[in-house]
Design a protein around this motif. Structure first.
Motif, short mmCIF file in Angstrom:
data_model
loop_
_atom_site.label_atom_id
_atom_site.label_comp_id
_atom_site.label_asym_id
_atom_site.label_seq_id
_atom_site.Cartn_x
_atom_site.Cartn_y
_atom_site.Cartn_z
N VAL A 104 1.46 -1.73 -15.65
CA VAL A 104 0.08 -2.12 -15.37
C VAL A 104 -0.09 -3.64 -15.28
N VAL A 105 0.49 -4.36 -16.23
CA VAL A 105 0.28 -5.81 -16.28
C VAL A 105 1.06 -6.55 -15.18
N THR A 106 2.34 -6.18 -14.99
CA THR A 106 3.18 -6.86 -13.99
C THR A 106 2.58 -6.85 -12.59
N PRO A 107 2.05 -5.71 -12.09
CA PRO A 107 1.48 -5.72 -10.73
C PRO A 107 0.31 -6.67 -10.54
N VAL A 108 -0.42 -6.99 -11.62
CA VAL A 108 -1.54 -7.93 -11.48
C VAL A 108 -1.10 -9.36 -11.74
N VAL A 135 1.33 -2.54 -5.57
CA VAL A 135 0.17 -1.68 -5.25
C VAL A 135 0.54 -0.22 -5.44
N PHE A 136 1.74 0.14 -4.99
CA PHE A 136 2.24 1.51 -5.09
C PHE A 136 2.40 1.93 -6.55
N SER A 137 3.04 1.10 -7.37
CA SER A 137 3.36 1.47 -8.75
C SER A 137 2.12 1.57 -9.64
N ILE A 138 1.20 0.60 -9.51
CA ILE A 138 0.00 0.64 -10.37
C ILE A 138 -0.94 1.78 -9.95
N SER A 139 -0.85 2.20 -8.68
CA SER A 139 -1.69 3.30 -8.20
C SER A 139 -1.15 4.67 -8.62
N ALA A 142 9.21 3.53 -7.46
CA ALA A 142 8.66 2.17 -7.49
C ALA A 142 9.45 1.28 -8.44
N LEU A 143 9.84 1.83 -9.59
CA LEU A 143 10.58 1.05 -10.59
C LEU A 143 11.94 0.62 -10.07
N GLY A 144 12.69 1.56 -9.50
CA GLY A 144 14.01 1.24 -8.97
C GLY A 144 13.95 0.28 -7.81
N THR A 145 12.95 0.46 -6.94
CA THR A 145 12.78 -0.42 -5.79
C THR A 145 12.49 -1.85 -6.24
N LEU A 164 -5.07 -4.68 -7.06
CA LEU A 164 -5.18 -4.26 -5.66
C LEU A 164 -5.65 -5.42 -4.78
N VAL A 165 -6.72 -6.08 -5.20
CA VAL A 165 -7.30 -7.16 -4.39
C VAL A 165 -6.32 -8.34 -4.25
N SER A 166 -5.72 -8.77 -5.38
CA SER A 166 -4.83 -9.93 -5.34
C SER A 166 -3.58 -9.67 -4.52
#
Length: 307
Positions: free
Chosen positions: A271-275, A62-66, A98-101, A30-32
């Motif tokens: 989880v890992v990709t968004p960070v 941010v959307f997908s990991i949330s 989120a995945l398709g986008t 989220l922060v990054s």
């Protein structure tokens, strides 16, 4: 009326440890991503098509990991692994959006690099403001349409056998296994979506990079080759990491019995990709690092006491 998510482990000690790990990952993501968005928005030098698409990528991250991580954290902390039927369907719907986008967005980012490297003189015309906005709207629309079709078909099924989902979030493959209805139409539409996304996203990405590599090899100077490749190396890392894990999960490559491996691969893109994305694009990008330094210097000047 509800499902039970098996989660990642049944050990109470491991669940406490994993809670700390995923809480750190979630907060870092989220922060990054928000810092990256703020940096791009406040720096005029970064007001280019590539960074406009990067803002959209950070928003998707941010959307997908949330969508998946808060429920995972709740399960790990409270040891309550139940989720309501409609809560499960909603989670699956939003995650598929989120995945398709993200798949389409990464493909158009590859096209953006192709236009910048192969057609530098026409780049501002090809990737003008209207085109960028149209791309952003189109990728979100594609994600919503695909998710709506698959979710609508899933709602037609009956779930009367087991209510135990051997996963840490609700997704199409584990839910289809629990249905006591005929899932042939669902499987066919999932296959059609896989083919469509494969041809459109992978096709656009691979074609773009084929032209990019051809253009780079034509550059005579070594310095010119390094500079051209550095502009797309970050994106190439992200695409390879994300596409490979998604292809494994939603095609016939995935294992039908090794659920631990399936969960691990799902963790990579959910989880890992968004960070990882914002870290790769900031640490490997000189323009972003310079913009961050400028912002930090401004903050330091503001914090200095006025004489």
């Amino acid at each position: 009326m509800e499902f039970k998510l098996v989660g990642l482990t049944s050990s109470a000690e491991l669940q406490t440890l994993l809670f700390g790990v995923f809480a750190f990952i979630y907060s870092t993501a989220l922060v990054s991503n928000l810092i990256l968005i703020f940096t791009i928005c406040t720096s005029r030098k970064l007001h280019t098509p590539m960074y406009f698409l990067l803002i959209n990528l950070s928003l998707v991250n941010v959307f997908s990991i949330s969508i998946t991580t808060p429920k995972l954290l709740q399960t790990l902390w409270t040891h309550r692994n139940t989720i309501s039927f409609y809560g499960c369907i909603t989670q699956m719907y939003l995650f598929l959006v989120a995945l398709g986008t993200e798949l389409f967005l990464l493909s158009f980012m590859a096209f953006d690099r192709y236009a910048a490297i192969c057609h530098p003189l026409q780049y501002t015309v090809i990737m003008r403001k209207e085109v960028c906005v149209a791309i952003a709207l189109a990728v979100w629309a594609a994600g919503i349409i695909n998710s709506s079709i698959n979710t609508g078909l899933l709602l037609q099924l009956s779930f009367c056998n087991s209510n135990i989902i051997d996963h840490f979030y609700c997704d199409i493959p584990p839910l289809l296994k629990l249905s006591c209805s005929d899932t042939s139409l669902n499987e066919m539409m999932t296959f059609v979506a896989d083919v469509f996304y494969g041809i459109c996203t992978c096709g656009l990405t691979i074609t773009s990079y084929c032209f990019i590599l051809r253009a780079i090899f034509r550059i005579r100077s070594t310095e010119g080759k390094k500079k051209a490749f550095s502009t797309c190396s970050s994106h190439l890392i992200v695409v390879s990491f994300f596409f490979s894990s998604v292809i494994y999960t939603y095609t016939g490559i995935r294992s039908s019995s090794d659920y631990s491996l399936d969960k691990f691969v799902s963790l990579l893109y959910s989880v890992v990709t968004p960070v990882v994305n914002p870290l790769i694009y900031s640490l490997r990008n000189k323009e972003v690092k310079e913009a961050l330094k400028t912002i930090i210097e401004r903050v330091r000047l503001l914090r200095r006491p006025q004489v």
